[in-house]
Motif scaffolding. Structure first.
Motif, short mmCIF file in Angstrom:
data_model
loop_
_atom_site.label_atom_id
_atom_site.label_comp_id
_atom_site.label_asym_id
_atom_site.label_seq_id
_atom_site.Cartn_x
_atom_site.Cartn_y
_atom_site.Cartn_z
N SER A 2 -3.83 -23.62 12.94
CA SER A 2 -3.68 -22.58 13.95
C SER A 2 -4.99 -21.99 14.45
O SER A 2 -4.97 -21.08 15.29
CB SER A 2 -2.81 -21.45 13.39
N THR B 83 -7.54 -23.11 16.38
CA THR B 83 -7.85 -23.25 17.81
C THR B 83 -6.87 -22.45 18.67
O THR B 83 -7.28 -21.74 19.60
CB THR B 83 -7.78 -24.75 18.21
N THR B 84 -5.59 -22.58 18.35
CA THR B 84 -4.58 -21.88 19.14
C THR B 84 -4.78 -20.36 19.07
O THR B 84 -4.63 -19.67 20.08
CB THR B 84 -3.16 -22.21 18.61
N THR B 85 -5.13 -19.86 17.87
CA THR B 85 -5.35 -18.42 17.73
C THR B 85 -6.57 -17.99 18.54
O THR B 85 -6.52 -16.94 19.21
CB THR B 85 -5.56 -18.05 16.24
N SER C 89 -5.50 -18.00 22.19
CA SER C 89 -4.56 -16.90 22.48
C SER C 89 -5.32 -15.58 22.51
O SER C 89 -5.11 -14.75 23.40
CB SER C 89 -3.48 -16.79 21.41
N MET D 137 2.85 -16.09 18.62
CA MET D 137 2.32 -17.45 18.67
C MET D 137 2.37 -18.09 17.26
O MET D 137 2.80 -19.23 17.10
CB MET D 137 0.88 -17.38 19.20
N LYS E 52 4.19 -21.40 15.79
CA LYS E 52 3.37 -22.49 15.25
C LYS E 52 3.57 -22.66 13.73
O LYS E 52 4.09 -23.66 13.28
CB LYS E 52 1.90 -22.16 15.57
#
Lengths: 255, 246
Positions: free
Chosen positions: A46, A48-50, A53, A98, A102
């Motif tokens: 998580s 990169t996504t965090t 976001s 998110m 995920k």
């Protein structure tokens, strides 16, 4: 439509499940190796996504506030307003949503698949306790990793806001930061941290609960994932509202 | 060795096992046959305490399994190994780690002894050692089934419970697995209870056949006795065997 009776029953089952987790933890502990593996796995999944976001949440808030405050010529307050709202409310909330999609959905599907392919029964038959072996490392791992991801995401939201303030609103970094201490108090930061921890806890409880209690076939794994996502978001929103209400009342009474 | 007495089990008001009573002698191969949803797998899961019956008793060498708690059941699970319908191998572990899993927890052996048992159990199921470092997803489904059998064999149980061991396998692998069950039972003198749909295989290797329908035993006895049965469902199973042969 879920009835009040079902809802109360479901809450009772969450509590029974938590009691089982904590009593097993107290009795058998948890393997450090498995725990570190899980924390690393969640973090790596998580990270990169965090980051993305966080940057965009901060950016959105800055753009929105710019449009509101330019009417009053109060550009100097942009950093304070944007950072305060990101730390207190929007950052933890959106990043938790998110993460529920995920980390929560992934864990729920993983445990559900293990359940329907009889891996959890096999663990019991081979002399191990599935709670100690697979649930607790995930449960604690998700709490720890999600908490740090939430805090880290909020920091990136601040950076996203700072960058967008410079690019979109033409406010220098110094000017953006100058008024932050006025609007972002210690209580706001503490509130954000408590929120991050409680949201991480909710994600960990619900995804492991629904995954572990999956029964039947592949269709029910999908159902467990949906239940995890919906319940997590719903409980997070309710908790957020309740916390805001408590905090406002408390501040109104004592400050 | 194992005695089931008046076992009843229901799920949400639906009776899955209704007053089931039979016994299994040491070294016997017992086949439990029946159509889907007749409670065959539930019966096996009750035998190792993964489920508890609503009433009745299951005596394993004189101990009532139904009354045991999870810790007491560990002793039973050392002696009663279960092979599931799915291979149930742990995806994140290698074949070696899967095979060592039960040995570390149930037997508490040192690494050298574990290694020796791992190799021995793989030989018993006719698999080569070069799959040891592979993950379950890297080997075929038939091989996964064999590894699953090897994992249970490694703990040297006295009883093996097979839950539809040949489901989802091609005819060649099915024959090989059935042959394996027979060899293991005779070579290691292991008592085997096999849940299956395969009457042909039961006729070939079983000492005793039990036929379940809607939670009830509708026929039980030796292969010869069951072959002579006049019960319609049993006759249907026999007809299927005749069709397969022709």
């Amino acid at each position: 439509m879920i009835s009040a009776k079902n809802w109360i029953q479901e809450m009772g089952l969450y509590l029974i499940y938590m009691e089982e987790l904590f009593s097993t933890w107290r009795k058998h502990g948890v393997s450090k190796k498995l725990l570190v593996e899980q924390i690393w796995k969640v973090f790596a999944q998580s990270f990169t996504t965090t980051t993305m976001s966080g940057v965009f949440v901060g950016g959105i808030m800055t753009v929105q506030f710019t449009m509101q405050i330019q009417m009053f010529g109060a550009h100097g307050y942009l950093g304070g307003l944007s950072t305060s709202s990101v730390v207190r409310e929007v950052g933890p909330l959106l990043i938790a949503f998110m993460l529920s999609g995920k980390v929560g959905a992934y864990t729920s599907a993983e445990l559900g698949s293990m359940k329907i392919t009889e891996q959890i029964d096999a663990i019991r038959c081979l002399g191990a306790n599935p709670i100690t072996e697979i649930i607790l490392p995930r449960f604690i791992g998700i709490i720890v990793a999600s908490f740090f991801l939430l805090v880290y995401g909020v920091l990136f939201a601040f950076l996203g806001g700072l960058l967008m303030g410079y690019l979109f609103s033409g406010i220098s970094f110094d000017e953006y930061i100058r008024n932050i201490p006025q609007l972002l108090t210690g209580i706001s930061i503490a509130g954000g941290v408590i929120k991050a921890f409680s949201f991480a806890f909710v994600i960990a409880v619900l995804c492991t609960y629904y995954g572990y209690n999956t029964s039947g076939g592949a269709k029910n794994v999908g159902l467990a994932v949906v239940k995890t996502s919906v319940s997590t978001m719903l409980i997070i929103v309710i908790m957020d509202w309740f916390r805001s209400l408590l905090l406002e009342t408390w501040q109104g009474l004592f400050l | 060795m194992i005695k089931y007495t008046n076992i009843k089990k229901s799920f949400s008001g639906r009776t899955v096992l209704n007053d089931i009573s039979f016994s299994v002698a040491e070294g016997e191969i017992v086949f439990i046959l029946g159509t889907s949803g007749t409670g065959k797998s539930v019966l096996l899961k009750n035998t190792v305490g993964l489920m508890k019956p609503d009433s009745g008793e299951i005596l394993f060498q004189g101990t009532d399994i139904v009354q045991l708690n999870e810790e007491q059941l560990l002793e039973i699970r050392k002696q009663c190994g279960m092979i599931f319908q799915h291979p149930a191998l742990f995806d994140s572990l290698t074949v070696r780690e899967n095979l060592a899993f039960g040995l570390k927890r149930l037997k508490k052996l040192n690494d050298d002894d574990i290694e020796q048992l791992i190799k021995q159990s793989l030989e018993d199921v006719n698999l080569s050692l070069d799959i040891l470092e592979k993950k379950p997803s890297e080997i075929s489904y038939g091989m996964q089934k064999r590894v699953s059998i090897a994992r249970t064999l490694a703990i040297h149980p006295q009883v093996l419970l097979f839950d539809e061991p040949t489901t989802g396998l091609d005819p060649v692998t099915t024959t090989a697995i059935n042959q394996l069950i027979y060899t293991l039972s005779r070579k290691h003198k292991i008592t085997s209870i096999v849940v299956s749909h395969d009457m042909g295989c039961a006729i070939d290797i079983a000492d005793k056949i039990i036929v379940l329908d809607k939670g009830n035993i509708i026929e039980q006895g030796s292969v010869t006795e069951v072959q002579k049965s006049q019960v319609p469902l049993v006759k249907d199973f026999m007809l299927e065997v005749s069709n397969d042969i022709s």
